[in-house]
Design an enzyme around this catalytic site. Sequence first.
Site, PDB file in Angstrom:
ATOM      1  N   GLN A 124      -4.175   2.577  17.293  1.00 10.32           N
ATOM      2  CA  GLN A 124      -5.215   1.835  16.839  1.00 10.32           C
ATOM      3  C   GLN A 124      -6.158   1.299  17.544  1.00 10.32           C
ATOM      4  O   GLN A 124      -5.971   1.299  18.874  1.00 10.32           O
ATOM      5  CB  GLN A 124      -5.015   0.708  15.684  1.00 10.32           C
ATOM      6  CG  GLN A 124      -4.337   1.008  14.324  1.00 10.32           C
ATOM      7  CD  GLN A 124      -5.185   1.602  13.214  1.00 10.32           C
ATOM      8  OE1 GLN A 124      -6.287   2.177  13.522  1.00 10.32           O
ATOM      9  NE2 GLN A 124      -4.543   1.457  12.311  1.00 10.32           N
TER      10      GLN A 124
ATOM     11  N   ASP B 192      -3.192   4.201  -2.227  1.00 14.66           N
ATOM     12  CA  ASP B 192      -4.370   4.741  -1.142  1.00 14.66           C
ATOM     13  C   ASP B 192      -4.494   6.462  -1.176  1.00 14.66           C
ATOM     14  O   ASP B 192      -3.852   6.885  -0.020  1.00 14.66           O
ATOM     15  CB  ASP B 192      -4.103   4.085   0.052  1.00 14.66           C
ATOM     16  CG  ASP B 192      -4.925   4.547   1.327  1.00 14.66           C
ATOM     17  OD1 ASP B 192      -5.928   4.813   1.025  1.00 14.66           O
ATOM     18  OD2 ASP B 192      -4.302   4.521   2.501  1.00 14.66           O
TER      19      ASP B 192
ATOM     20  N   ARG C 146       2.708  -1.089  11.045  1.00 13.34           N
ATOM     21  CA  ARG C 146       3.579  -1.295  11.851  1.00 13.34           C
ATOM     22  C   ARG C 146       4.091  -2.649  12.378  1.00 13.34           C
ATOM     23  O   ARG C 146       5.423  -3.119  12.668  1.00 13.34           O
ATOM     24  CB  ARG C 146       3.220  -0.409  13.018  1.00 13.34           C
ATOM     25  CG  ARG C 146       3.713   1.094  12.460  1.00 13.34           C
ATOM     26  CD  ARG C 146       3.000   2.095  13.445  1.00 13.34           C
ATOM     27  NE  ARG C 146       1.626   2.216  13.199  1.00 13.34           N
ATOM     28  CZ  ARG C 146       0.762   2.830  14.045  1.00 13.34           C
ATOM     29  NH1 ARG C 146       0.930   3.855  14.965  1.00 13.34           N
ATOM     30  NH2 ARG C 146      -0.675   2.879  13.655  1.00 13.34           N
TER      31      ARG C 146
ATOM     32  N   ASP D 164     -13.354  14.802  -4.430  1.00 15.49           N
ATOM     33  CA  ASP D 164     -13.520  16.011  -4.975  1.00 15.49           C
ATOM     34  C   ASP D 164     -14.903  16.396  -5.911  1.00 15.49           C
ATOM     35  O   ASP D 164     -15.645  15.331  -5.923  1.00 15.49           O
ATOM     36  CB  ASP D 164     -12.366  16.662  -6.037  1.00 15.49           C
ATOM     37  CG  ASP D 164     -12.145  18.137  -6.066  1.00 15.49           C
ATOM     38  OD1 ASP D 164     -12.964  18.807  -6.194  1.00 15.49           O
ATOM     39  OD2 ASP D 164     -10.998  18.384  -6.003  1.00 15.49           O
TER      40      ASP D 164
ATOM     41  N   LYS E  11      -7.314   8.079  -1.467  1.00 11.87           N
ATOM     42  CA  LYS E  11      -8.707   8.445  -1.047  1.00 11.87           C
ATOM     43  C   LYS E  11      -9.030   9.792  -1.686  1.00 11.87           C
ATOM     44  O   LYS E  11      -9.258  11.012  -0.981  1.00 11.87           O
ATOM     45  CB  LYS E  11      -8.579   8.958   0.508  1.00 11.87           C
ATOM     46  CG  LYS E  11      -8.365   7.568   1.278  1.00 11.87           C
ATOM     47  CD  LYS E  11      -8.291   8.012   2.781  1.00 11.87           C
ATOM     48  CE  LYS E  11      -7.823   6.655   3.723  1.00 11.87           C
ATOM     49  NZ  LYS E  11      -6.243   6.503   3.736  1.00 11.87           N
TER      50      LYS E  11
ATOM     51  N   THR F  20     -11.517   5.260  10.311  1.00 13.86           N
ATOM     52  CA  THR F  20     -11.533   4.696  11.764  1.00 13.86           C
ATOM     53  C   THR F  20     -11.120   5.564  12.887  1.00 13.86           C
ATOM     54  O   THR F  20     -11.422   5.543  13.963  1.00 13.86           O
ATOM     55  CB  THR F  20     -10.822   3.553  11.804  1.00 13.86           C
ATOM     56  OG1 THR F  20      -9.663   3.735  11.188  1.00 13.86           O
ATOM     57  CG2 THR F  20     -11.592   2.259  11.244  1.00 13.86           C
TER      58      THR F  20
ATOM     59  N   LYS G 141       0.990  -1.154  -0.007  1.00 10.53           N
ATOM     60  CA  LYS G 141      -0.115  -0.104   0.021  1.00 10.53           C
ATOM     61  C   LYS G 141       0.799   1.333   0.111  1.00 10.53           C
ATOM     62  O   LYS G 141       1.849   1.309   0.763  1.00 10.53           O
ATOM     63  CB  LYS G 141      -0.793  -0.090   1.336  1.00 10.53           C
ATOM     64  CG  LYS G 141      -1.626   1.350   1.208  1.00 10.53           C
ATOM     65  CD  LYS G 141      -3.089   1.253   2.389  1.00 10.53           C
ATOM     66  CE  LYS G 141      -2.394   1.891   3.736  1.00 10.53           C
ATOM     67  NZ  LYS G 141      -2.506   3.204   3.479  1.00 10.53           N
TER      68      LYS G 141
HETATM   69  O1  C5P Z   1       0.624   0.752  11.297  1.00  6.65           O
HETATM   70  P1  C5P Z   1      -0.683   0.365  11.005  1.00  6.65           P
HETATM   71  O2  C5P Z   1      -1.033  -1.364  10.842  1.00  6.65           O
HETATM   72  O3  C5P Z   1      -1.678   0.865  12.098  1.00  6.65           O
HETATM   73  O4  C5P Z   1      -1.040   0.797   9.613  1.00  6.65           O
HETATM   74  C1  C5P Z   1      -2.659   0.886   9.118  1.00  6.65           C
HETATM   75  C2  C5P Z   1      -2.821   1.629   7.738  1.00  6.65           C
HETATM   76  O5  C5P Z   1      -3.980   1.691   7.303  1.00  6.65           O
HETATM   77  C3  C5P Z   1      -2.123   3.114   7.709  1.00  6.65           C
HETATM   78  O6  C5P Z   1      -1.414   3.465   6.439  1.00  6.65           O
HETATM   79  C4  C5P Z   1      -3.364   3.717   7.857  1.00  6.65           C
HETATM   80  O7  C5P Z   1      -3.213   5.070   7.525  1.00  6.65           O
HETATM   81  C5  C5P Z   1      -4.266   3.026   7.015  1.00  6.65           C
HETATM   82  N1  C5P Z   1      -5.791   2.996   7.451  1.00  6.65           N
HETATM   83  C6  C5P Z   1      -6.026   2.966   8.811  1.00  6.65           C
HETATM   84  N2  C5P Z   1      -7.435   3.068   8.871  1.00  6.65           N
HETATM   85  C7  C5P Z   1      -8.518   3.553   7.988  1.00  6.65           C
HETATM   86  C8  C5P Z   1      -7.857   3.798   6.921  1.00  6.65           C
HETATM   87  C9  C5P Z   1      -6.641   3.630   6.275  1.00  6.65           C
HETATM   88  O8  C5P Z   1      -5.565   2.570   9.462  1.00  6.65           O
HETATM   89  N3  C5P Z   1      -9.504   3.641   8.185  1.00  6.65           N
END
Ligand code: C5P
Length: 234
Positions: A191, A60, A212, A65, A62, A120, A33
């Site tokens: 998260q 990604d 991560r 517009d 998003k 989220t 991604k």
């Molecule tokens: O490091 P981590 O596993 O939290 O990364 C999650 C990825 O998914 C990040 O790139 C974040 O921007 C993306 N993302 C998210 N929640 C969303 C949409 C995208 O965590 N609703």
Amino acid sequence: MAKDVIIACDFAGRQQTLEFLDLFAGGRKPFVKIGMELFYAEGPDIVREIKRRGHPIFLDLKLHDIPNTVKKAMRVLSSLDVDICNVHAAGTIDMMRAALEGLTRPDGTRPLLIAVTQLTSTSEERMQNELLIGAGIGETIVKYAQNAREAGLDGVVCSPLEAAMVKDACGPDFLAITPGIRFADAAADDQVRITTPARAREIGSDYIVVGRPVTAAADPVAAYQRCLKEFLNQ
Ligand code: C5P
């Protein structure tokens, strides 16, 4: 498309990203991604380079517009030959239809197009008090997913905990791409609505997006393989 694990390459620049991907040379090429940070820093060349190395790509960005602008932007992105693109469902059905039109190449092929429902990071309270959306967050997510389906999109990005709800409303073939993945024995970081790769499979995610837990692991290849093992049961 088969179920897969997508690694969120949230790196600041080209060198760091390619050094990370070098770790996977010789083995299975992970689905990658590319988000706003890397794309804005390095431009379309980083997408072409990662694609040339054989990785499937979820770009990604998003988009959100007016329909005409999104259509033209998607036309540009379609030439990058990525596998998945996305837009905000909040741009309306007309905007999503325009995005699909822009993304479709003259020969009829196109990347998958996915809609972001509610981020989220948006709580129900903020959605109601700041955005003045009176419905509950679950109801909003389902409605946005139904709008995306009506516009002809392939699925949505949502929390793994919402995947079953989306599938119930939009059908089993409507894709659920789910970030918010953590191993059972690891930290949640920032998260909130998280689950494990194994549980995401049980709930019905089609693709898990993992950042991560893989990129910051002491052994990223082992962490990626653990994701594959748990999510694909292989
Ligand atoms: O490091 P981590 O596993 O939290 O990364 C999650 C990825 O998914 C990040 O790139 C974040 O921007 C993306 N993302 C998210 N929640 C969303 C949409 C995208 O965590 N609703």
